[in-house]
Design a protein around this motif. Structure first.
Motif, PDB file in Angstrom:
ATOM      1  N   VAL A   1      -5.722   0.204  -9.757  1.00 54.68           N
ATOM      2  CA  VAL A   1      -5.035   1.123  -8.809  1.00 54.68           C
ATOM      3  C   VAL A   1      -5.992   2.107  -8.187  1.00 54.68           C
ATOM      4  N   ASP A   2      -5.561   3.040  -7.331  1.00 58.89           N
ATOM      5  CA  ASP A   2      -6.309   4.092  -6.754  1.00 58.89           C
ATOM      6  C   ASP A   2      -6.352   5.216  -7.898  1.00 58.89           C
TER       7      ASP A   2
ATOM      8  N   ALA B   1       3.406   1.922  -1.725  1.00 62.84           N
ATOM      9  CA  ALA B   1       4.206   1.762  -3.167  1.00 62.84           C
ATOM     10  C   ALA B   1       4.210   3.152  -3.816  1.00 62.84           C
ATOM     11  N   ALA B   2       5.152   3.419  -4.554  1.00 58.71           N
ATOM     12  CA  ALA B   2       5.432   4.480  -5.341  1.00 58.71           C
ATOM     13  C   ALA B   2       4.387   4.626  -6.366  1.00 58.71           C
ATOM     14  N   ALA B   3       3.805   5.766  -6.909  1.00 59.54           N
ATOM     15  CA  ALA B   3       2.940   5.756  -8.017  1.00 59.54           C
ATOM     16  C   ALA B   3       3.751   5.576  -9.547  1.00 59.54           C
TER      17      ALA B   3
ATOM     18  N   SER C   1       0.966  -1.237   0.035  1.00 61.77           N
ATOM     19  CA  SER C   1       0.014   0.015   0.132  1.00 61.77           C
ATOM     20  C   SER C   1       0.818   1.406   0.019  1.00 61.77           C
TER      21      SER C   1
ATOM     22  N   GLU D   1      -4.564   7.761  -7.710  1.00 60.63           N
ATOM     23  CA  GLU D   1      -3.350   8.515  -7.886  1.00 60.63           C
ATOM     24  C   GLU D   1      -2.399   7.552  -8.671  1.00 60.63           C
TER      25      GLU D   1
ATOM     26  N   LEU E   1      -1.797   4.304  -7.202  1.00 61.87           N
ATOM     27  CA  LEU E   1      -1.021   3.552  -5.962  1.00 61.87           C
ATOM     28  C   LEU E   1      -1.908   2.379  -5.729  1.00 61.87           C
TER      29      LEU E   1
END
Length: 170
Positions: A90-91, A4-6, A2, A93, A95
């Protein structure tokens, strides 16, 4: 996962055909998951007739599906079918999706079926072929509605702040 970078690549939405192909493939895979789960339930509860305890079975299978999707979406953002068709969840953003967001998405994903099922229930339809036809038209209408969204996302993804992306762009 959770934190993790974009991803650095563009977050493109996959085509509708690919998403529907993954949807169908997911159904094929889930057939096996639900058969094994149903067998487990009927063995543990000593269910001797399909109609006895069916609401318990339905609730159990609903939970099994929820665990399946939430686990895969929070551990890499892909179910087996999504991996095969190069889709990732992904969300907004870009992520990784949290467990809470994945659970909300699972619950909202039933919007694929609920309008058609409500129509079947309200109209009193009993023919299996007609029910299947209404469900098919409802699912296709829901899928086509994604073409109205600026980034081609489904309604349940928009409502819970997630999006499907082309995993080949990672």
């Amino acid at each position: 996962m959770s934190g993790a970078a974009a991803p650095t690549g563009e977050l493109r939405a996959p085509g509708l055909r690919r998403r529907l192909a993954a949807f169908v493939y997911e159904g094929v895979l889930l057939f096996g998951v639900l058969m094994i789960s149903g067998y487990l339930f009927s063995s543990l509860t000593q269910q001797r007739h399909a109609l006895i305890g069916r609401h318990g079975l339905q609730a159990f299978l609903f939970v099994v599906l929820g665990v399946y999707f939430v686990w895969f979406w929070t551990h890499g953002g892909q179910t087996v079918a999504m991996k095969a068709w190069h889709l990732r969840l992904v969300d907004a953003e870009g992520l990784a999706v949290s467990q809470r967001r994945a659970l909300v998405r699972y619950l909202l994903s039933w919007l694929w079926f609920l309008p058609a099922l409500a129509l079947v229930y309200a109209s009193g339809l009993r023919s299996v072929g007609t029910i299947f036809g209404v469900l098919l038209v409802g699912v296709l209408a829901y899928a086509l509605a994604s073409r109205l969204h600026p980034s081609r996302q489904f309604l349940h993804d928009t409502l819970c702040g997630t999006r499907l992306i082309d995993a080949r762009a990672d």
